[in-house]
Design a protein around this motif. Structure first.
Motif, PDB file in Angstrom:
ATOM      1  N   TYR A  86      -7.188  -1.676  -5.210  1.00 52.09           N
ATOM      2  CA  TYR A  86      -7.196  -2.651  -4.549  1.00 52.09           C
ATOM      3  C   TYR A  86      -8.624  -3.565  -4.708  1.00 52.09           C
ATOM      4  O   TYR A  86      -8.588  -4.574  -4.653  1.00 52.09           O
ATOM      5  CB  TYR A  86      -7.070  -2.509  -2.957  1.00 52.09           C
ATOM      6  CG  TYR A  86      -5.810  -2.186  -2.591  1.00 52.09           C
ATOM      7  CD1 TYR A  86      -4.893  -3.115  -2.844  1.00 52.09           C
ATOM      8  CD2 TYR A  86      -5.057  -0.934  -2.214  1.00 52.09           C
ATOM      9  CE1 TYR A  86      -3.404  -3.169  -2.366  1.00 52.09           C
ATOM     10  CE2 TYR A  86      -3.975  -0.918  -2.230  1.00 52.09           C
ATOM     11  CZ  TYR A  86      -3.056  -2.141  -2.051  1.00 52.09           C
ATOM     12  OH  TYR A  86      -1.729  -1.783  -1.912  1.00 52.09           O
ATOM     13  N   ILE A  87      -9.635  -2.695  -5.250  1.00 57.26           N
ATOM     14  CA  ILE A  87     -11.254  -3.250  -5.624  1.00 57.26           C
ATOM     15  C   ILE A  87     -10.727  -4.109  -6.823  1.00 57.26           C
ATOM     16  O   ILE A  87     -10.969  -5.348  -6.841  1.00 57.26           O
ATOM     17  CB  ILE A  87     -12.032  -2.358  -5.815  1.00 57.26           C
ATOM     18  CG1 ILE A  87     -12.470  -2.012  -4.360  1.00 57.26           C
ATOM     19  CG2 ILE A  87     -13.211  -3.084  -6.509  1.00 57.26           C
ATOM     20  CD1 ILE A  87     -13.425  -0.684  -4.583  1.00 57.26           C
TER      21      ILE A  87
ATOM     22  N   SER B 206       0.891  -1.185   0.095  1.00 56.56           N
ATOM     23  CA  SER B 206      -0.072   0.076   0.123  1.00 56.56           C
ATOM     24  C   SER B 206       0.786   1.415  -0.018  1.00 56.56           C
ATOM     25  O   SER B 206       0.432   2.284  -0.684  1.00 56.56           O
ATOM     26  CB  SER B 206      -0.948   0.013   1.081  1.00 56.56           C
ATOM     27  OG  SER B 206      -0.392  -0.087   2.597  1.00 56.56           O
ATOM     28  N   ALA B 207       1.807   1.241   0.615  1.00 56.72           N
ATOM     29  CA  ALA B 207       2.771   2.614   0.708  1.00 56.72           C
ATOM     30  C   ALA B 207       3.293   2.865  -0.588  1.00 56.72           C
ATOM     31  O   ALA B 207       3.213   4.096  -1.051  1.00 56.72           O
ATOM     32  CB  ALA B 207       3.712   2.434   1.663  1.00 56.72           C
ATOM     33  N   ARG B 208       3.764   2.042  -1.224  1.00 56.76           N
ATOM     34  CA  ARG B 208       4.425   2.172  -2.519  1.00 56.76           C
ATOM     35  C   ARG B 208       3.426   2.358  -3.550  1.00 56.76           C
ATOM     36  O   ARG B 208       3.512   3.398  -4.460  1.00 56.76           O
ATOM     37  CB  ARG B 208       5.075   0.885  -3.041  1.00 56.76           C
ATOM     38  CG  ARG B 208       6.034   1.271  -4.274  1.00 56.76           C
ATOM     39  CD  ARG B 208       7.042  -0.066  -4.711  1.00 56.76           C
ATOM     40  NE  ARG B 208       7.931   0.065  -3.660  1.00 56.76           N
ATOM     41  CZ  ARG B 208       8.892  -0.983  -3.726  1.00 56.76           C
ATOM     42  NH1 ARG B 208       9.115  -1.837  -4.311  1.00 56.76           N
ATOM     43  NH2 ARG B 208      10.053  -0.806  -2.699  1.00 56.76           N
ATOM     44  N   LEU B 209       2.259   1.685  -3.666  1.00 50.73           N
ATOM     45  CA  LEU B 209       1.141   1.989  -4.495  1.00 50.73           C
ATOM     46  C   LEU B 209       0.584   3.410  -4.405  1.00 50.73           C
ATOM     47  O   LEU B 209       0.223   4.075  -5.275  1.00 50.73           O
ATOM     48  CB  LEU B 209       0.304   0.686  -4.394  1.00 50.73           C
ATOM     49  CG  LEU B 209       0.547  -0.384  -4.957  1.00 50.73           C
ATOM     50  CD1 LEU B 209      -0.668  -1.407  -4.903  1.00 50.73           C
ATOM     51  CD2 LEU B 209       1.191  -0.517  -6.225  1.00 50.73           C
ATOM     52  N   PHE B 210       0.547   3.676  -2.940  1.00 51.57           N
ATOM     53  CA  PHE B 210      -0.084   4.930  -2.676  1.00 51.57           C
ATOM     54  C   PHE B 210       0.861   6.100  -3.386  1.00 51.57           C
ATOM     55  O   PHE B 210       0.593   7.203  -4.005  1.00 51.57           O
ATOM     56  CB  PHE B 210      -0.377   5.548  -1.190  1.00 51.57           C
ATOM     57  CG  PHE B 210      -0.740   6.940  -1.023  1.00 51.57           C
ATOM     58  CD1 PHE B 210      -2.001   6.934  -1.052  1.00 51.57           C
ATOM     59  CD2 PHE B 210       0.058   7.758  -0.375  1.00 51.57           C
ATOM     60  CE1 PHE B 210      -2.736   8.162  -0.910  1.00 51.57           C
ATOM     61  CE2 PHE B 210      -0.298   9.000  -0.150  1.00 51.57           C
ATOM     62  CZ  PHE B 210      -1.743   9.440  -0.257  1.00 51.57           C
ATOM     63  N   GLY B 211       2.201   5.938  -3.125  1.00 53.41           N
ATOM     64  CA  GLY B 211       3.179   6.777  -3.675  1.00 53.41           C
ATOM     65  C   GLY B 211       2.889   7.030  -5.409  1.00 53.41           C
ATOM     66  O   GLY B 211       3.029   8.206  -6.021  1.00 53.41           O
ATOM     67  N   ILE B 212       2.754   5.847  -5.781  1.00 59.95           N
ATOM     68  CA  ILE B 212       2.529   6.116  -7.595  1.00 59.95           C
ATOM     69  C   ILE B 212       1.119   6.705  -7.563  1.00 59.95           C
ATOM     70  O   ILE B 212       1.179   7.429  -8.591  1.00 59.95           O
ATOM     71  CB  ILE B 212       2.359   4.697  -7.820  1.00 59.95           C
ATOM     72  CG1 ILE B 212       3.744   3.714  -7.968  1.00 59.95           C
ATOM     73  CG2 ILE B 212       1.700   4.487  -9.511  1.00 59.95           C
ATOM     74  CD1 ILE B 212       3.742   2.405  -8.217  1.00 59.95           C
TER      75      ILE B 212
ATOM     76  N   GLU C 252      -7.466  12.371  -4.274  1.00 56.60           N
ATOM     77  CA  GLU C 252      -7.607  11.644  -5.303  1.00 56.60           C
ATOM     78  C   GLU C 252      -6.709  10.459  -5.280  1.00 56.60           C
ATOM     79  O   GLU C 252      -7.161   9.405  -5.859  1.00 56.60           O
ATOM     80  CB  GLU C 252      -7.032  12.493  -6.849  1.00 56.60           C
ATOM     81  CG  GLU C 252      -8.149  13.577  -7.203  1.00 56.60           C
ATOM     82  CD  GLU C 252      -9.181  12.996  -7.871  1.00 56.60           C
ATOM     83  OE1 GLU C 252      -9.269  12.066  -8.516  1.00 56.60           O
ATOM     84  OE2 GLU C 252     -10.523  13.608  -7.479  1.00 56.60           O
ATOM     85  N   ALA C 253      -5.519  10.532  -4.775  1.00 60.12           N
ATOM     86  CA  ALA C 253      -4.889   9.297  -4.888  1.00 60.12           C
ATOM     87  C   ALA C 253      -5.278   8.324  -3.835  1.00 60.12           C
ATOM     88  O   ALA C 253      -5.329   7.042  -4.142  1.00 60.12           O
ATOM     89  CB  ALA C 253      -3.437  10.008  -4.193  1.00 60.12           C
ATOM     90  N   GLU C 254      -5.807   8.632  -2.819  1.00 62.51           N
ATOM     91  CA  GLU C 254      -6.599   7.556  -1.958  1.00 62.51           C
ATOM     92  C   GLU C 254      -7.603   6.944  -2.478  1.00 62.51           C
ATOM     93  O   GLU C 254      -8.055   5.879  -2.614  1.00 62.51           O
ATOM     94  CB  GLU C 254      -7.204   8.440  -0.638  1.00 62.51           C
ATOM     95  CG  GLU C 254      -6.032   8.942   0.291  1.00 62.51           C
ATOM     96  CD  GLU C 254      -6.282   9.738   1.273  1.00 62.51           C
ATOM     97  OE1 GLU C 254      -7.443  10.056   1.468  1.00 62.51           O
ATOM     98  OE2 GLU C 254      -5.362  10.141   1.964  1.00 62.51           O
TER      99      GLU C 254
END
Length: 168
Positions: free
Chosen positions: A45-46, A20-26, A36-38
């Motif tokens: 993830y869905i 999640s941390a890395r994907l949130f950064g992307i 928007e990122a959230e």
């Protein structure tokens, strides 16, 4: 990922915590807006939960598969909102990485730049625009008056050379 594809919620939770941390950064990088990122991350993830059974570890690692979905979803959402800001106007990420993490990322970026420089100038430009500015292959082909299949082939060959250069 395969356990997630079989509906294993614990495996999904473990995958979420690991990525999640890395994907949130992307997501944040491509959307430029925390809210928007959230939302994009939640959609990723869905999608991952729904499509995990289709994941093929022969084609990519789970992280690569998820990162690609995150990048594409963030770009799609940005396009849908008609926010075609140039990459330079996206705010810098405010990360809380440690100094070793920052140094490692900087070294990886330098290595990527060195590897990009080994490609033909046009190939470099197409890859940069496709992956750093979010243009689709079709948009690139149309913009440069090149057949779509040719554009895809050039970028694919360039990515293969980058992969070899980066040792991936």
């Amino acid at each position: 990922m395969q356990a997630c594809g079989k509906g294993n919620r614990l495996a999904f939770e473990a995958m979420y915590h690991a990525t999640s941390a890395r994907l949130f950064g992307i997501c944040l990088h491509y959307s430029g807006n925390r809210a928007e990122a959230e939302e994009v991350l939640q959609e990723v993830y869905i999608m991952a939960w729904l499509k995990a059974s289709r994941f093929d570890p022969q084609l990519a690692s789970a992280m690569t598969w998820l990162a690609t979905m995150a990048r594409n979803k963030a770009i799609d959402r940005r396009r849908a909102h008609r926010r075609h800001d140039p990459l330079e106007t996206i705010p810098e990420l405010s990360t809380q990485d440690s100094i070793p993490d920052s140094l490692e990322r900087e070294q990886q970026g330098s290595q990527l730049d060195r590897c990009l420089e080994t490609l033909e100038e046009a190939q470099q430009r197409y890859i940069r625009v496709a992956f750093f500015e979010g243009c689709s292959y079709a948009e690139l082909a149309e913009r440069h008056g090149i057949a779509l299949g040719t554009m895809k082939s050039w970028i694919r060959r360039g990515l293969l050379r980058l992969r070899l250069c980066l040792g991936l």
